[in-house]
Motif scaffolding. Structure first.
Motif, PDB file in Angstrom:
ATOM      1  N   VAL A 394      20.824 -16.360 -14.967  1.00  0.00           N
ATOM      2  CA  VAL A 394      21.011 -17.463 -15.409  1.00  0.00           C
ATOM      3  C   VAL A 394      20.474 -18.014 -17.261  1.00  0.00           C
ATOM      4  N   LEU A 395      21.263 -18.859 -17.217  1.00  0.00           N
ATOM      5  CA  LEU A 395      21.429 -18.153 -19.037  1.00  0.00           C
ATOM      6  C   LEU A 395      21.461 -19.668 -19.615  1.00  0.00           C
ATOM      7  N   TYR A 396      20.518 -19.962 -20.733  1.00  0.00           N
ATOM      8  CA  TYR A 396      19.830 -20.909 -20.976  1.00  0.00           C
ATOM      9  C   TYR A 396      20.366 -20.629 -23.094  1.00  0.00           C
ATOM     10  N   GLY A 397      20.678 -21.172 -23.414  1.00  0.00           N
ATOM     11  CA  GLY A 397      21.769 -21.332 -24.722  1.00  0.00           C
ATOM     12  C   GLY A 397      21.675 -22.450 -25.281  1.00  0.00           C
ATOM     13  N   TYR A 471      24.422 -22.102 -16.330  1.00  0.00           N
ATOM     14  CA  TYR A 471      23.955 -21.952 -17.894  1.00  0.00           C
ATOM     15  C   TYR A 471      23.126 -23.634 -18.343  1.00  0.00           C
ATOM     16  N   ILE A 472      22.757 -23.327 -19.400  1.00  0.00           N
ATOM     17  CA  ILE A 472      22.693 -24.585 -19.298  1.00  0.00           C
ATOM     18  C   ILE A 472      21.793 -24.242 -20.801  1.00  0.00           C
ATOM     19  N   ASN A 473      22.667 -25.268 -20.514  1.00  0.00           N
ATOM     20  CA  ASN A 473      22.814 -26.154 -22.565  1.00  0.00           C
ATOM     21  C   ASN A 473      21.410 -26.970 -23.427  1.00  0.00           C
ATOM     22  N   ALA A 534      33.571 -31.177 -25.171  1.00  0.00           N
ATOM     23  CA  ALA A 534      33.274 -30.410 -25.401  1.00  0.00           C
ATOM     24  C   ALA A 534      32.303 -30.329 -26.651  1.00  0.00           C
ATOM     25  N   SER A 535      31.578 -30.594 -26.115  1.00  0.00           N
ATOM     26  CA  SER A 535      30.343 -30.672 -27.213  1.00  0.00           C
ATOM     27  C   SER A 535      29.825 -29.899 -27.648  1.00  0.00           C
ATOM     28  N   SER A 536      29.027 -29.317 -27.054  1.00  0.00           N
ATOM     29  CA  SER A 536      28.461 -27.846 -27.370  1.00  0.00           C
ATOM     30  C   SER A 536      28.570 -26.963 -26.403  1.00  0.00           C
ATOM     31  N   ASP A 537      27.519 -25.861 -26.542  1.00  0.00           N
ATOM     32  CA  ASP A 537      28.236 -24.872 -26.613  1.00  0.00           C
ATOM     33  C   ASP A 537      28.123 -24.469 -24.923  1.00  0.00           C
ATOM     34  N   HIS A 538      27.767 -25.171 -24.034  1.00  0.00           N
ATOM     35  CA  HIS A 538      28.535 -25.059 -22.248  1.00  0.00           C
ATOM     36  C   HIS A 538      29.703 -24.776 -22.360  1.00  0.00           C
ATOM     37  N   THR A 539      30.723 -25.343 -23.161  1.00  0.00           N
ATOM     38  CA  THR A 539      32.423 -25.716 -23.150  1.00  0.00           C
ATOM     39  C   THR A 539      33.011 -24.270 -22.817  1.00  0.00           C
ATOM     40  N   GLY A 540      32.300 -23.127 -23.349  1.00  0.00           N
ATOM     41  CA  GLY A 540      32.950 -21.846 -23.000  1.00  0.00           C
ATOM     42  C   GLY A 540      32.602 -21.198 -21.799  1.00  0.00           C
ATOM     43  N   PRO A 548      28.931 -22.949 -13.648  1.00  0.00           N
ATOM     44  CA  PRO A 548      28.287 -24.130 -13.607  1.00  0.00           C
ATOM     45  C   PRO A 548      27.013 -24.615 -14.423  1.00  0.00           C
ATOM     46  N   SER A 549      27.812 -25.518 -15.088  1.00  0.00           N
ATOM     47  CA  SER A 549      26.635 -25.930 -16.708  1.00  0.00           C
ATOM     48  C   SER A 549      26.152 -27.204 -16.614  1.00  0.00           C
ATOM     49  N   LEU A 550      25.795 -27.082 -17.364  1.00  0.00           N
ATOM     50  CA  LEU A 550      24.597 -28.537 -17.606  1.00  0.00           C
ATOM     51  C   LEU A 550      24.197 -28.548 -19.156  1.00  0.00           C
ATOM     52  N   ASP A 551      24.059 -29.922 -19.879  1.00  0.00           N
ATOM     53  CA  ASP A 551      23.958 -29.718 -21.494  1.00  0.00           C
ATOM     54  C   ASP A 551      22.735 -31.360 -21.388  1.00  0.00           C
ATOM     55  N   ARG A 552      21.149 -30.976 -21.384  1.00  0.00           N
ATOM     56  CA  ARG A 552      20.366 -32.727 -21.679  1.00  0.00           C
ATOM     57  C   ARG A 552      20.229 -32.750 -23.208  1.00  0.00           C
TER      58      ARG A 552
END
Lengths: 771, 771
Positions: A394-397, A471-473, A534-540, A548-552
């Motif tokens: 579970v990634l968090y960046g 991936y949690i951004n 594509a606003s941040s590092d979740h893009t790749g 599955p990714s999340l940005d908030r």
């Protein structure tokens, strides 16, 4: 303590047998613990010669199927309590005390600091991971300038190249000059009388409108305001229209909406003064342009710079004071309309190159001295190894680099991440471990084009695709009080669930309540979550890998101010003082960020069945299909490709497959043994990857998600069925008949590909059979 | 029976605790069962009021980590005994009673028969899976012909279009005429006096040699013998040299080595008479040419036929009788040298277009009437669902279609597969199930270009890459007594181990002994296993997906006869009679095939730790690197790309990583709990996939394995570091300076890619950390 007890004894067989068998065919404790209390713990009844007594002992075995998220609910309160506002403030202060431009010594120093913090938090690993990436810098001794020259070539105006220092801590000598990264060096001077053309937001629609009005930008310098779309796309579009250069300015309506007098702006408010300049990248690719699709390791092959697609026309950002001056002199027919141009948000203004008589002999010059440099940029990767499934991540960046002090972007996020690391470290020191491995990532050089995260993803693509749960951004987490979430639909329910557990950051009981209240103002019955851009590092992770990714983040109050982004974004006024004084003085919002991240991490790390919202994926695809087909587009698609209905059928089948799967999980989740649990989790984990087209979307090799993707003409926007809508757009706008036909053929092929991808996805959820 | 027993009781805690803890931190039974007998079974000691007694009960839990291959060794003997020669003979007789050309009614009938057999064997699923693929057929009422015309255009020679019927069962009216599939229709008539040019094997070297000798084939019809390289490559090479058409003939030295008189050949031996013609495909791509990279489902988008790369010059296969006649008249300067041409194996003959005076006014005409047709072709997919890991697949496949009766190719393999299915069905009916799912595949249209398997792989690529343990290919399994194996190095030790368990098929105690004896004749201390070519249905699994694959058959005795393939290959003489009478009259070889397949399937399905030979992978790569660098090539590579040594370093690191991993597994394999077991297996399972380059090898999008691949200029050959050697070859042979430089650039990029792939592979085996 959960370790085994030594010594002989006897066991209550009813409990033990039901436990033993339960593991395989049987029951899991957790959510069903009320039904089967005896299965939750191994009851060791000692009945040796000394006489019997009971010891409760949690079985090691039980750990394999235990839903720790459920069974350790008590830890959630601890976590919420441990996320500490004083720590958060201290973190933010330290991080934003000096500028953190990517690749500079301060950036590297912070990388080492973060690595050390992970070590101190008791992480199992904490590594600096460098990549050598192509970055772009201005010349600090020869700044980029815009000048206006009168008839005798006398300079009558020179633009600023850095912000006015208005607060005691804001004068760092290393603060970077204003520039647009990857904008090429250039020296463009217009002929007297040609002025410059105001192109509003520099969107395709704006240029089309100008063309309609008979204004051709070819051969001209243009000026546009920031907003609506990603600045890099503005440059690309202007370049496609053969403009010679582009000046970008901050519209006071966006950055100083309540007035531009000193009392209205920084350091007296979060609005900014006229010298605030929005720096930023104009490169619209993903990752190092010299190594598309492969990692920028030291020895990796690199394309020749001349073969790389970077902006070809110079671009320079300026503040609104300078913009006003330039527009007054060279922007259009009447000052009143010029001013109107700077405050009108939605219409294309018609300011053309017709100059006022008094400036007809003036010319304008844009000098840019940027240069490219392959630069070492560090990621920091720290892990807390999972106890049960160490090979599930579970990634968090969050990125670390900023254009300036970066108090919001990214250091509010970094401050949060360091605190979350500390808190899990605390738990770990008490014997806790997550079920799955947590991976904390501090990315380098995000601001230049998601360099650190993209290169790392390219370097580790197999591991990541094989083992990642989510991936949690986080990024600039605090720029206002209003929660905004974009995510894979698989994470929509989880984030809602988590926000209901986190205390409100202003006047609501929970973050969810506040979030729902915001949307209630827009007459929405519940919060709306978007798909990712594509606003941040979740893009790749999301668009290259299908993870599955999340940005908030907590953003501006959009009900109060109709602006795209917080005013100080990427300027010299994005300081610690700004956050500390205006945006989050008691650090409750930042605390909310940390709490959400920590619980979300724990939720995905510790739930036995990974808690994806599968149904949301089906619903979102269905909805987007309806949206795609609206306004006659469905008919148009059938007309171009008579098998378009097969795609619609595939969407329906996918939904049915999801529903069937969800029902099956519901019925069996409390009785799954560890292997089936893992198998089912694998099915869900890899579902989004079935949407990946190995060669990428048409013409976009690094954006490979067939269903959701950043919008082609705005990297900050999103698009469902991106290949279809992009190709349709290009067919509709194409004037060349042969190209039109080629694109139709590409569209037919692509619709077929998307259909196959959806058919595969539906079958992927079947009960492991091939049918 | 392994189900739970009801009733209360008490349990011996020592055993139970050590079992319980053993599962997680603890011990696995199986190989360590001598050390820890109490862990192998759950000893339920009832000590209720009625007094105690012991019940031995195998725990359901135990199944999760149990190595059934070890614990069920007794089943191996049953399996060996159950593979029955009478059944094998009956299967073969039924399968080869009529021609099985792909897409014909008989082919479909057999597909349904096989599906039914899987059902009868008690499989958990058995499905017909159709794809609509582009096949190529001759015109049965207007056969392809080669004619020779004298000066007055009188036909003085006409080639045969089908074999002479020499045995009572060989006259099926539906037997397909001689043709080369995908050869275009055409009608080519040479000018009198131009003859035709004999080009030996039509290899690049042959054409180069002719060029050296001043013989230009451009504008000429050429004639070549079969052998050395894949026939499709012969056509491509001839076409590149601008020949107008190509005639291919069977060299009597290859197909009638002991003499061509009736007594020497079929039906009196396995050698063939002069009318035997080798049919076959000349398409050298993988899968349906209309859908490269995606499945040929009913509704899939298809390329336009005109955009597809298929042979452009007509090709026609003939027997040696006709070849002798044609060569005598039109092949070269002297009949004696012509004859020499037909028996010399290794030298390029210098027969040019200089005709004998008596034939100077003759011309030759090639009429081909083939046509393309999108045709439904069925795969049959049957599964026996795994009990412990239903989502892990061990696949076993063989094609079903043939050019004729197909008694060897493929029906010896199909006969074997049906028997293996029956045997596992027997076990299953007695309560047995494998640990992992077994998948049996009967592929359609392999002969045309691996259609069925490739389309299915493209359709299921996500499932397959995510879940496959191994793919075992069988094809024509019996064409002689000598075992020949090609496989991923990960399967080299397993196949050796299995051959040591299978009784010999001729005079050896085991198949291994016989195999080793063959190689002893070549002074090899043990059998040599090769890497795979693109010769059969493993291709998509191995080279598109990176799934460890194996292909094996019992072939011709190469110590006796120096021939590439068995004489009747793809001719009308590949009959049941041939196998029954000459090749395997007591069916011991076919029995050996079935026994090997069954045990190999069980070995990969039932071993707890998947028994890959990891070290062999490292050793093979090391060896191939040495081989690549030999003869100055290493220096040349450094000269072209100074970072070539980084690739060498990556190979060394990969080896170290493998060694470390192997040691770790050795030390922990008896103490791994189910989740770690699964994690470690996943690491090994996906290792070969780290070698996959998503865009494929340079210019070869469907062949994506960076380390091993079919040779570019011979689909039957293999190549290590295929991209490097192909590019080097093309650089060395390129005369165009610009192209040469471009290829060098491509080579630099590719070496970097391979380096990165190897670095990734090394890291993939790390202990789940990111470092």
């Amino acid at each position: 303590m959960y370790g085994p007890k030594s010594g002989l004894g006897f066991v209550a067989v009813a409990a033990i047998l039901s436990l033993l068998l339960g593991i395989f065919i049987g029951q899991r404790s957790s959510s069903s613990s009320s039904k089967l209390p005896e299965a939750a713990h191994l009851r060791v009844k000692r009945c040796d010669s000394q006489g019997g007594y009971e010891v409760e002992e949690r079985s090691q075995l039980q750990k394999l199927v235990e839903d720790r998220w459920e069974s350790e609910q008590h830890l959630n309160k601890d976590i919420l309590d441990l996320i500490n506002t004083t720590n958060l403030r201290n973190n933010l202060k330290e991080l934003s005390s000096r500028p953190i431009l990517a690749g500079t010594e301060r950036d590297n120093e912070l990388a080492r600091m973060i690595q050390q913090r992970f070590v101190e938090s008791g992480f199992d690993s904490s590594e600096l991971v460098p990549y050598d990436v192509l970055l772009s810098y201005p010349n600090q001794s020869n700044p980029n300038l815009i000048t206006i020259h009168d008839g005798s070539d006398k300079v009558v105006f020179t633009s600023r190249f850095k912000e006015e220092v208005l607060h005691k801590d804001d004068g760092d000598p290393e603060f970077i000059h204003s520039y647009a990264a990857y904008s090429p060096p250039g020296d463009i001077k217009t002929k007297p009388g040609t002025g410059l053309i105001y192109v509003n937001y520099a969107t395709i629609e704006d240029f089309d409108k100008l063309e309609e009005l008979g204004i051709d930008v070819a051969g001209h310098l243009v000026i546009a305001r920031f907003g609506k779309i990603f600045r890099g796309n503005k440059v690309t579009i202007a370049q496609e229209r053969n403009a010679t250069g582009i000046i970008l300015f901050s519209d006071p309506n966006d950055v100083a909406a309540t007035g531009t007098s000193p009392a209205d702006v920084y350091p007296n408010s979060f609005w900014i003064p006229g010298s605030g300049m929005q720096r930023g990248t104009t490169y619209d690719g993903l990752g190092d342009p010299l190594t598309p699709g492969w990692p920028s390791t030291r020895d990796a092959y690199r394309l020749d710079e001349k073969d790389v697609v970077l902006p070809k026309i110079p671009c320079q950002p300026i503040g609104y004071d300078d913009a006003r001056e330039i527009l007054k002199k060279l922007g259009g027919p009447s000052p009143s309309r010029r001013v109107e141009g700077m405050v009108l948000k939605k219409s294309v203004t018609t300011l053309g190159p017709q100059l006022l008589d008094e400036f007809r002999d003036h010319s304008i010059r844009l000098q840019s001295h940027n240069s490219l440099r392959i630069t070492k940029s560090y990621n920091v990767i720290g892990t807390i190894k999972g106890e049960v499934e160490p090979d599930r991540y579970v990634l968090y960046g969050n990125h670390r680099d900023a254009w300036g002090y970066g108090s919001i972007d990214p250091s509010s996020g970094t401050a949060e991440m360091l605190e979350v690391a500390r808190v899990f470290g605390e738990l770990k020191k008490k014997g806790w471990r997550p079920r799955r491995t947590m991976v904390f990532c501090s990315w380098g050089a995000e601001e230049f084009g998601l360099m650190g995260s993209t290169e790392w993803v390219e370097d580790h693509v197999n591991k990541l695709q094989d083992r990642s749960v989510a991936y949690i951004n986080t990024d600039g987490c605090v720029s206002g009080p209003n929660l905004q979430v974009a995510a894979s639909p698989l994470m929509w329910d989880p984030i809602k669930k988590i926000t209901k557990l986190v205390p409100g950051v202003s006047d609501g009981e929970t973050v969810y309540d506040e979030w729902a209240a915001d949307f209630a103002l827009q007459n929405k019955s519940q919060p709306v979550i978007g798909t990712l851009s594509a606003s941040s590092d979740h893009t790749g992770f999301m668009f290259y890998c299908g993870i599955p990714s999340l940005d908030r983040h907590f953003g501006f109050d959009t009900s109060k101010y109709d602006i795209d982004i917080y005013p100080s974004y990427h300027t010299g006024y994005e300081t610690f003082y700004l956050v500390d004084k205006f945006l989050d003085p008691n650090y409750r919002i930042l605390q909310g960020c940390g709490r959400m991240s920590a619980l979300l991490l724990k939720y995905f790390s510790d739930s036995a069945v990974i808690p994806y919202s599968l149904s949301k994926m089906a619903e979102t695809i269905e909805e987007n299909l309806v949206r795609l087909k609206a306004n006659g587009v469905g008919e148009r698609l059938v007309q171009i490709y008579n098998k378009f209905p097969v795609l619609e059928e595939a969407v329906t089948n996918f939904t049915q497959s999801i529903n069937k799967f969800v029902k099956r999980i519901e019925q069996t989740k409390d009785t799954m043994g560890p292997m089936l649990l893992r198998a089912v989790n694998d099915q869900m984990m890899k579902l989004e990857q079935t949407f990946i087209l190995p060669p990428g979307l048409p013409g976009r090799p690094l954006e490979r998600h067939a269903i959701f993707a950043p919008s082609l003409y705005d990297a900050y926007g999103t698009s469902a069925f991106p290949g279809i809508s992009d190709l349709l757009f290009r067919i509709n706008t194409s004037k060349d008949k042969v190209k039109k036909e080629q694109r139709k053929e590409t569209l037919r092929r692509h619709i077929s590909d998307v259909t196959i991808v959806l058919q595969r996805a539906a079958r992927f959820l079947e009960d492991f059979q091939f049918i």
